[in-house]
Scaffold this active site. Structure first.
Site, mmCIF file in Angstrom:
data_model
loop_
_atom_site.group_PDB
_atom_site.id
_atom_site.type_symbol
_atom_site.label_atom_id
_atom_site.label_comp_id
_atom_site.label_asym_id
_atom_site.label_seq_id
_atom_site.Cartn_x
_atom_site.Cartn_y
_atom_site.Cartn_z
ATOM 1 C CG HIS A 63 -0.347 0.045 2.533
ATOM 2 N ND1 HIS A 63 0.548 -0.896 2.997
ATOM 3 C CD2 HIS A 63 -0.496 0.945 3.553
ATOM 4 C CE1 HIS A 63 0.908 -0.591 4.232
ATOM 5 N NE2 HIS A 63 0.302 0.537 4.590
ATOM 6 C CG HIS A 65 0.001 4.137 4.734
ATOM 7 N ND1 HIS A 65 -0.718 3.394 5.629
ATOM 8 C CD2 HIS A 65 -0.832 5.120 4.298
ATOM 9 C CE1 HIS A 65 -1.950 3.904 5.741
ATOM 10 N NE2 HIS A 65 -2.032 4.946 4.940
ATOM 11 C CG ASP A 67 5.043 2.657 7.197
ATOM 12 O OD1 ASP A 67 4.160 3.080 6.423
ATOM 13 O OD2 ASP A 67 4.803 1.861 8.123
ATOM 14 C CG HIS A 68 4.319 -0.368 4.130
ATOM 15 N ND1 HIS A 68 4.257 -1.705 4.453
ATOM 16 C CD2 HIS A 68 3.941 0.308 5.258
ATOM 17 C CE1 HIS A 68 3.853 -1.834 5.695
ATOM 18 N NE2 HIS A 68 3.644 -0.633 6.215
ATOM 19 C CG HIS A 140 -3.885 -0.391 6.371
ATOM 20 N ND1 HIS A 140 -3.778 -0.296 7.744
ATOM 21 C CD2 HIS A 140 -2.846 0.332 5.872
ATOM 22 C CE1 HIS A 140 -2.734 0.452 8.036
ATOM 23 N NE2 HIS A 140 -2.157 0.859 6.926
ATOM 24 C CG ASP A 210 0.700 -1.565 7.522
ATOM 25 O OD1 ASP A 210 1.584 -2.417 7.731
ATOM 26 O OD2 ASP A 210 0.920 -0.337 7.528
ATOM 27 C CG HIS A 268 4.218 -2.993 10.396
ATOM 28 N ND1 HIS A 268 3.262 -2.319 11.131
ATOM 29 C CD2 HIS A 268 4.459 -2.199 9.338
ATOM 30 C CE1 HIS A 268 2.945 -1.193 10.513
ATOM 31 N NE2 HIS A 268 3.658 -1.091 9.426
HETATM 32 ZN ZN LIG Z 1 2.969 0.349 7.970
HETATM 33 ZN ZN LIG Z 2 -0.125 1.474 6.516
#
Ligand SMILES: [Zn+2]
Ligand SMILES: [Zn+2]
Length: 305
Positions: A63, A65, A67-68, A140, A210, A268
């Protein structure tokens, strides 16, 4: 026999910590690397892990976001600086194509290799000769896909007596049959299954991204040899897991148990936990085979018996 290793490049959620980088998981299968998510500094961790940046490679993003996926930019740029020449494919939810293309344009760098970027839909994403990758919607706060890498059936155990009975001389022809291919010998077609046992199951590896736990994910991860699942929180923060659409380690273990998963890897982790033994304890109350991911930890996944 193809060796398969899972290497955790980053195991923190949202922000990096002293010990943990942002989420990225590499599966090294034979010479190929299959990367799930690319948190910042993924390329540095790849170099640390001895993977280099010029292997045959596919990247699956769960996804959009930061951090990914923010690590994609540095990864692509480093690959180009190091003169990568192998083609690369990136798969991710809607928005991934614009995100990568815009950033390459804004940063004004030229790629030294062919790049394909594709939107993912549920179901089969990639089919190769020896394995497939599937996607399933996760739950998510933005469109998120969980992934499964599943190897195809492999040839059964070779039966030398059966080969001898058919008069096939030992050597090269035996190895071809052993690989699952047919041969023509003295004008006769000999199929591999005439000299091998029943086909054997390959390995199945799941990664949740997530997500909240869900029934769909239990079905999707059914029978995984290894499942890597969102374990952001401990029980005492389960309200946060619900609010932020993540899972607790205990919930991850529940999914793994219901899906008949052999080994569960928690990852995570929220940066609030310096020590994650509490999460491991809670998950272990539900599932008997739980491992907590650490940065640069490697797990070799063997063929099922
Ligand atoms: Zn994350
Ligand atoms: Zn996320």
């Amino acid at each position: 026999m193809v060796q398969l290793k899972v290497i955790f490049l980053g195991t923190s959620s949202s922000v990096p910590t002293r010990k943990r980088g942002l989420t990225s998981i590499a599966i090294k299968r034979g010479p190929e690397v299959i990367l799930f998510d690319a948190g910042e500094c993924a390329q540095r961790a790849m170099i640390y892990a001895g993977l280099g940046l010029n292997r045959p490679m596919k990247i699956f993003i769960t996804h959009l976001h930061g951090d990914h996926c923010v690590g994609l930019l540095g990864l692509l740029q480093s690959m180009s600086m190091m003169q990568r020449d192998k083609p690369l494919s990136i798969y991710g939810p809607k928005g991934i194509i614009g995100f990568v293309k815009y950033n390459i344009k804004a940063l004004a760098f030229d790629l030294t290799f062919d790049l394909q970027i594709k939107n993912v839909k549920e179901g089969l994403v990639v089919e190769e000769a020896e394995y497939s990758v599937y996607a399933c919607r996760a739950e998510h706060s933005c469109p998120t896909y969980a992934y499964v890498l599943e190897e195809k059936l492999r040839p059964g155990v070779f039966n030398p007596d059966a080969a001898r009975r058919l008069g096939i001389p030992e050597g090269r022809l035996w190895s071809i049959l052993q690989r699952g291919e047919s041969i023509i010998y003295q004008g006769r077609v000999i199929a591999s299954d005439q000299v091998t046992g029943p086909k054997r199951r390959g390995r199945k590896i799941g990664y949740s991204g997530d997500t909240r736990p869900s029934k769909q994910l239990i079905n999707f991860f059914r029978g995984c040899d290894l499942l890597i699942f969102d374990s952001t929180y401990a029980d005492r923060h389960s309200d946060k897991a619900e609010e932020n659409l993540h899972s607790t380690a205990r919930e991850a273990a529940f999914i793994a148990k219901e899906a008949g998963v052999k080994t569960l890897v928690l990852t995570h982790f929220s940066a609030r936990y310096d020590d994650i033994s509490e999460l491991v304890k809670e998950a272990s109350e539900v599932h008997s085979n739980v491992i907590a991911a650490e940065d640069l930890m490697e797990i070799e996944v063997k063929y099922p018996e």
